[in-house]
Design a protein around this motif. Structure first.
Motif, mmCIF file in Angstrom:
data_model
loop_
_atom_site.group_PDB
_atom_site.id
_atom_site.type_symbol
_atom_site.label_atom_id
_atom_site.label_comp_id
_atom_site.label_asym_id
_atom_site.label_seq_id
_atom_site.Cartn_x
_atom_site.Cartn_y
_atom_site.Cartn_z
ATOM 1 N N ALA A 11 16.639 2.269 5.729
ATOM 2 C CA ALA A 11 17.505 1.892 4.608
ATOM 3 C C ALA A 11 16.726 1.074 3.581
ATOM 4 N N ILE A 12 15.929 0.134 4.046
ATOM 5 C CA ILE A 12 15.126 -0.680 3.128
ATOM 6 C C ILE A 12 14.108 0.192 2.406
ATOM 7 N N GLY A 13 13.490 1.105 3.125
ATOM 8 C CA GLY A 13 12.542 2.027 2.494
ATOM 9 C C GLY A 13 13.184 2.882 1.420
ATOM 10 N N ARG A 14 14.387 3.338 1.682
ATOM 11 C CA ARG A 14 15.097 4.153 0.679
ATOM 12 C C ARG A 14 15.457 3.335 -0.556
ATOM 13 N N ILE A 15 15.884 2.099 -0.347
ATOM 14 C CA ILE A 15 16.220 1.224 -1.479
ATOM 15 C C ILE A 15 14.980 0.957 -2.319
ATOM 16 N N LEU A 16 13.861 0.635 -1.657
ATOM 17 C CA LEU A 16 12.617 0.396 -2.395
ATOM 18 C C LEU A 16 12.158 1.656 -3.119
ATOM 19 N N GLY A 17 12.286 2.799 -2.465
ATOM 20 C CA GLY A 17 11.911 4.060 -3.104
ATOM 21 C C GLY A 17 12.756 4.354 -4.332
ATOM 22 N N ALA A 18 14.059 4.120 -4.226
ATOM 23 C CA ALA A 18 14.949 4.321 -5.379
ATOM 24 C C ALA A 18 14.574 3.376 -6.514
ATOM 25 N N GLY A 19 14.195 2.164 -6.159
ATOM 26 C CA GLY A 19 13.763 1.203 -7.187
ATOM 27 C C GLY A 19 12.505 1.672 -7.898
ATOM 28 N N HIS A 20 11.561 2.246 -7.159
ATOM 29 C CA HIS A 20 10.340 2.771 -7.767
ATOM 30 C C HIS A 20 10.658 3.921 -8.722
ATOM 31 N N VAL A 42 6.901 -6.553 -11.952
ATOM 32 C CA VAL A 42 7.659 -6.137 -10.774
ATOM 33 C C VAL A 42 6.711 -5.689 -9.664
ATOM 34 N N ASP A 43 5.696 -4.917 -10.022
ATOM 35 C CA ASP A 43 4.744 -4.444 -9.012
ATOM 36 C C ASP A 43 3.937 -5.592 -8.416
ATOM 37 N N VAL A 44 3.561 -6.560 -9.232
ATOM 38 C CA VAL A 44 2.832 -7.723 -8.717
ATOM 39 C C VAL A 44 3.713 -8.517 -7.760
ATOM 40 N N LEU A 45 4.961 -8.761 -8.147
ATOM 41 C CA LEU A 45 5.879 -9.489 -7.262
ATOM 42 C C LEU A 45 6.125 -8.725 -5.966
ATOM 43 N N HIS A 46 6.233 -7.413 -6.082
ATOM 44 C CA HIS A 46 6.430 -6.583 -4.892
ATOM 45 C C HIS A 46 5.224 -6.711 -3.956
ATOM 46 N N ALA A 47 4.032 -6.632 -4.524
ATOM 47 C CA ALA A 47 2.816 -6.750 -3.713
ATOM 48 C C ALA A 47 2.746 -8.109 -3.028
ATOM 49 N N LEU A 48 3.048 -9.160 -3.758
ATOM 50 C CA LEU A 48 3.012 -10.503 -3.174
ATOM 51 C C LEU A 48 4.053 -10.670 -2.071
ATOM 52 N N LEU A 69 -0.843 -3.072 -0.778
ATOM 53 C CA LEU A 69 -2.004 -2.433 -1.390
ATOM 54 C C LEU A 69 -1.579 -1.404 -2.436
ATOM 55 N N VAL A 70 -0.599 -0.580 -2.105
ATOM 56 C CA VAL A 70 -0.115 0.442 -3.043
ATOM 57 C C VAL A 70 0.521 -0.214 -4.270
#
Length: 85
Positions: A11-20, A42-48, A69-70
């Motif tokens: 579920a978390i993966g799907r939410i993150l994927g939808a956000g991307h 957003v990508d920097v915050l996600h990576a951190l 990393l991605v």
């Protein structure tokens, strides 16, 4: 991994994927400098956040580190692309 934890991870993966996908569509359609900068942020915050999660979770350490990393690569490529335009 239990079925409950596995379903939560999916579920978390799907939410993150939808956000991307939403992020890519928004930046791709607007092509404004403000949206491009926000996307990098957003990508920097996600990576951190994934680096922090990797340090916290033994079960998901490798996956979170890979995700960090991605996200870092996306942030870097978006930042470089914005500088060129």
């Amino acid at each position: 991994m239990t079925a409950d934890r596995s379903s939560r991870a999916r579920a978390i993966g799907r939410i993150l994927g939808a956000g991307h996908v939403l992020q890519a569509l928004t930046v791709g359609r607007t092509r404004s400098e403000a949206w491009e900068n926000a996307s990098v942020g957003v990508d920097v915050l996600h990576a951190l956040s994934m680096l922090l999660f990797a340090g916290y979770s033994e079960n998901y350490r490798r996956l979170a580190a890979l995700d960090a990393l991605v996200a870092g690569a996306w942030a870097t490529s978006a930042w470089l692309a914005a500088r060129r335009s």
